[in-house]
Design an enzyme around this catalytic site. Structure first.
Site, PDB file in Angstrom:
ATOM      1  N   ARG A   1       7.534  22.699   1.415  1.00  0.00           N
ATOM      2  CA  ARG A   1       6.242  22.694   0.782  1.00  0.00           C
ATOM      3  C   ARG A   1       6.323  22.958  -0.622  1.00  0.00           C
ATOM      4  O   ARG A   1       6.733  23.891  -1.205  1.00  0.00           O
ATOM      5  CB  ARG A   1       5.455  23.889   1.466  1.00  0.00           C
ATOM      6  CG  ARG A   1       3.821  23.876   1.312  1.00  0.00           C
ATOM      7  CD  ARG A   1       3.140  24.843   1.896  1.00  0.00           C
ATOM      8  NE  ARG A   1       2.103  24.681   1.803  1.00  0.00           N
ATOM      9  CZ  ARG A   1       0.842  25.557   2.124  1.00  0.00           C
ATOM     10  NH1 ARG A   1       1.105  26.454   2.906  1.00  0.00           N
ATOM     11  NH2 ARG A   1      -0.573  25.270   1.864  1.00  0.00           N
TER      12      ARG A   1
ATOM     13  N   ARG B   1     -11.208  34.577  -2.716  1.00  0.00           N
ATOM     14  CA  ARG B   1     -11.471  33.981  -3.914  1.00  0.00           C
ATOM     15  C   ARG B   1     -12.945  33.489  -3.908  1.00  0.00           C
ATOM     16  O   ARG B   1     -13.496  33.281  -3.047  1.00  0.00           O
ATOM     17  CB  ARG B   1     -10.593  32.396  -3.893  1.00  0.00           C
ATOM     18  CG  ARG B   1      -9.173  32.506  -3.814  1.00  0.00           C
ATOM     19  CD  ARG B   1      -8.517  31.408  -4.092  1.00  0.00           C
ATOM     20  NE  ARG B   1      -7.152  31.379  -3.941  1.00  0.00           N
ATOM     21  CZ  ARG B   1      -6.625  30.774  -2.823  1.00  0.00           C
ATOM     22  NH1 ARG B   1      -7.240  29.848  -2.010  1.00  0.00           N
ATOM     23  NH2 ARG B   1      -5.297  30.786  -2.656  1.00  0.00           N
TER      24      ARG B   1
ATOM     25  N   ARG C   1     -12.631  37.938  10.956  1.00  0.00           N
ATOM     26  CA  ARG C   1     -12.845  38.467  12.544  1.00  0.00           C
ATOM     27  C   ARG C   1     -13.837  39.775  12.151  1.00  0.00           C
ATOM     28  O   ARG C   1     -14.474  40.207  13.095  1.00  0.00           O
ATOM     29  CB  ARG C   1     -11.565  38.859  13.272  1.00  0.00           C
ATOM     30  CG  ARG C   1     -11.075  37.827  13.917  1.00  0.00           C
ATOM     31  CD  ARG C   1      -9.592  37.837  14.370  1.00  0.00           C
ATOM     32  NE  ARG C   1      -8.810  37.806  13.308  1.00  0.00           N
ATOM     33  CZ  ARG C   1      -7.578  37.565  13.091  1.00  0.00           C
ATOM     34  NH1 ARG C   1      -7.047  37.295  14.433  1.00  0.00           N
ATOM     35  NH2 ARG C   1      -6.860  37.627  12.067  1.00  0.00           N
TER      36      ARG C   1
ATOM     37  N   ILE D   1     -10.213  30.038  10.744  1.00  0.00           N
ATOM     38  CA  ILE D   1     -11.522  30.076  10.964  1.00  0.00           C
ATOM     39  C   ILE D   1     -12.162  29.107  11.758  1.00  0.00           C
ATOM     40  O   ILE D   1     -12.695  28.939  12.563  1.00  0.00           O
ATOM     41  CB  ILE D   1     -12.495  30.317   9.829  1.00  0.00           C
ATOM     42  CG1 ILE D   1     -11.954  31.710   9.064  1.00  0.00           C
ATOM     43  CG2 ILE D   1     -13.941  30.451   9.931  1.00  0.00           C
ATOM     44  CD1 ILE D   1     -12.346  31.689   7.738  1.00  0.00           C
ATOM     45  N   GLY D   2     -11.747  27.822  11.309  1.00  0.00           N
ATOM     46  CA  GLY D   2     -12.231  26.652  11.894  1.00  0.00           C
ATOM     47  C   GLY D   2     -11.890  26.325  13.356  1.00  0.00           C
ATOM     48  O   GLY D   2     -12.693  25.719  14.111  1.00  0.00           O
TER      49      GLY D   2
END
Ligand code: AMP
Length: 377
Positions: free
Chosen positions: A71, A221, A264, A311-312
């Site tokens: 990556r 952010r 959460r 989250i999604g």
């Protein structure tokens, strides 16, 4: 006959940690995964030492690694796709350190360490920015003196590209449409979040910018902010650019609004009536809906809205808040279906004009797949 690429090691080398996963690409199985932490601060002294630890941890499974996928944060305009690493590529990567002074040296360090330890095994660099390189200039350029683009490469690049690309391919399969015909708004929502507008399978806009600071309200952010507000804060608090960078990247977003960067915790607080948590979730949902509406226009009408990331994939609460703001697009939530966690599902109601689907991302697998593709070509 060429030997098939079977064992692919995926390396995500950060400034003080190294995450890895090992895949058997013929069987389509993950063989191992792990993490080495505290590199250069109490643990291994550098990435080569960290990689030695990985090899020791893997034991026999580390034998016969056919290829290594890395990556890499930033490919700028130099790398529009994943690439096999050679001396020329490494020299180009060294020149891109300015685009990611924290991450790039670690990413490159990981590649160099692999060259030393896995002698003769090919390395492939997979860039977070590559998928977004198809953005037209009208989306990518900032309205400032073009000399800053010419001299410094200041423009929008976008990040999380590996994740967006992966869920676009999965969504095309799910919708039974050829990749080149699919229009989507993809939402990668985790600790860092970004949206992408995808037209004909290609990225035409994305919410992050020159750096991952722009766009959504994120864990730590701030996302979009008036640049003049930053200048005022710097002047008032006498902040250096490095201090302002820390403030906006590490001490803002959900953390600054609620005291926690973890969605959460914030959902739990909001449930108990905590006003700060409630506002933070509404800000997050509002901005996400704003981008979805804009991107739906840009792609000429989306075939689906796709959600992924921590989250999604998992937060019914946040998804409900977002989808509830999309009524003007004819989008309706199926509350029962929205209870789903971490698997492929449609969470919009039957009569919804645009389906909303959850597709779990798998950036490591996507890197392994690209590695095989690049080396096979
Ligand atoms: P990521 O960066 O993709 O790992 O996502 C991390 C974010 O996902 C954190 O804000 C977590 O609180 C959030 N998350 C993970 N699981 C859940 C969950 N079950 N409900 C709400 N948020 C979650």
């Amino acid at each position: 006959m060429k030997k098939p690429i079977r064992k692919v090691l995926v390396i995500n080398s950060g400034s003080s940690s190294l995450k890895y996963q090992l895949f058997d690409m013929v069987k389509g199985e993950r063989l191992a995964k792990g993490l080495v932490e505290r590199i250069g601060c109490g643990g291994p002294k550098d990435h080569t030492e960290a990689l030695k630890k990985v090899v020791a941890d893997l034991g026999d499974v580390a034998k016969d690694v056919d290829a290594i996928g890395h990556r890499v944060l930033h490919g700028a305009e130099v790398f529009k796709d994943s690439v096999k690493v050679d001396a020329k590529v490494l020299a180009k990567l060294d020149k891109l350190v300015k685009f990611g002074p924290l991450h790039m040296p670690a990413n490159i360090g990981g590649i160099r360490a692999c060259q030393k330890i896995f002698k003769g095994v090919p390395n492939v660099a997979v860039f977070d920015t590559a998928f977004h390189q198809t953005m037209p200039d009208c989306a990518a350029m900032y309205a400032i003196d073009p000399k800053y683009y010419r001299k410094m490469g200041i423009r929008k690049y976008g990040f999380h590209g590996t994740s967006h690309k992966f869920i676009v391919a999965e969504a095309a399969k799910l919708l039974k449409k050829p990749l080149s015909k699919v229009n989507l708004v993809t939402c990668h929502m985790g600790n860092g979040s970004s949206l992408a507008a995808v037209r004909g399978g290609q990225c035409v806009d994305t919410s992050m910018g020159l750096t991952p600071l722009a766009g959504m309200v994120m864990g730590t952010r701030c996302g979009d902010i008036d640049a003049a507000a930053v200048l005022s804060i710097m002047e008032a608090d006498k902040l250096t650019p490095a201090q302002a960078d820390t403030l906006l990247n590490k001490k803002s977003g959900l953390l600054a609004l609620t005291g926690s960067s973890d969605c959460r915790d914030i959902c739990a607080k909001a449930e108990k009536g905590d006003k700060k948590a409630e506002l933070a979730l509404e800000m997050l949902a509002y901005r996400t809906a704003l981008y979805i509406g804009g991107y739906n226009t840009i792609v000429g009408g989306a075939d689906a809205i796709v959600m992924t990331g921590g989250i999604g994939e998992n937060s019914s609460e946040v998804r409900e808040r977002i989808v509830n703001r999309l009524g003007a697009l004819g989008i309706k939530l199926d509350k029962k279906a929205n209870a789903v966690r971490g698997k492929v599902a449609t969470i919009s109601a039957k009569g919804s004009k645009i389906p909303v689907v959850i597709i779990p991302t798998n950036e490591e697998l996507a890197i392994a797949q690209d590695t095989v593709k690049v080396l096979g070509a």
